[in-house]
Enzyme design. Sequence first.
Site, PDB file in Angstrom:
ATOM      1  N   ASP A   1       0.552 -58.842  64.561  1.00 29.72           N
ATOM      2  CA  ASP A   1       1.029 -60.099  63.928  1.00 29.72           C
ATOM      3  C   ASP A   1      -0.073 -61.114  63.603  1.00 29.72           C
ATOM      4  OD1 ASP A   1       2.007 -62.262  62.746  1.00 29.72           O
ATOM      5  OD2 ASP A   1       3.702 -62.722  64.402  1.00 29.72           O
TER       6      ASP A   1
ATOM      7  N   HIS B   1       9.251 -63.547  57.541  1.00 32.04           N
ATOM      8  CA  HIS B   1       7.935 -63.319  57.985  1.00 32.04           C
ATOM      9  C   HIS B   1       7.861 -61.544  58.187  1.00 32.04           C
ATOM     10  CE1 HIS B   1       4.226 -63.658  60.198  1.00 32.04           C
ATOM     11  NE2 HIS B   1       4.568 -63.362  61.370  1.00 32.04           N
TER      12      HIS B   1
ATOM     13  N   CYS C   1       1.915 -62.770  54.439  1.00 35.21           N
ATOM     14  CA  CYS C   1       2.095 -61.808  55.610  1.00 35.21           C
ATOM     15  C   CYS C   1       2.525 -60.558  54.930  1.00 35.21           C
ATOM     16  CB  CYS C   1       3.025 -62.530  56.366  1.00 35.21           C
ATOM     17  SG  CYS C   1       4.851 -62.904  55.962  1.00 35.21           S
TER      18      CYS C   1
END
Length: 209
Positions: A99, A83, A29
Amino acid sequence: MAEQLINTNKKIVNLFSKASDCSYVSCYCEENVWHLCKDIQERHVQEIQHCYVVFISNSSRTVPLWRQKSGRDEDKLVIWDYHVIMLYHPQPDRCLVFDLDSELPFPTYVHKYVTETFRTDHILKPDYFRYFRVITAEEFLQKFASDRRHMKRPDGTWIKPPPPYPAIGTAETTHNLDDFIQMDPGKGPGQVYNLTQFVQRFYRTSINS
């Protein structure tokens, strides 16, 4: 007053036509977000100043997030060690969340994302409280580096296949990911918020403006 008027009327730019056009590799991520920022810097240079990178973690590296694509239950709950998301905040009353791991629309307004992804800390044990390191996208592009060592087993094999492009480095270092993940307010880049402070910074500021 004049400055407020200018900011409020600023156009919201469609930074990405759809999520499938963005660079994405599962379980990377931080690199996915780096490439989002890089793309904005190259295609919408005036908008990069309104973008922020947010690392979400805590000291126990256990952060529950709902509505994640990899979640297996009805609420799509996942407990990540960390994250990373990107925010686009061009107006006092507008803030969008990008996201690539969320099943919510890409992007999603921050009020919807906060409500559905973070919910509240009140239902959680302290070890699961979420903390947020917020860095400007420009600083993130300048300072972030990862040689992907965190995704290797002791024998050198990959936990998850790496992205096909070269690892991200800077002139100063090849790896500083932990500086961004750790949530000590006195260390690392940017500013660290708890959930309430994060909501006040990007959500309540927006709806009260």
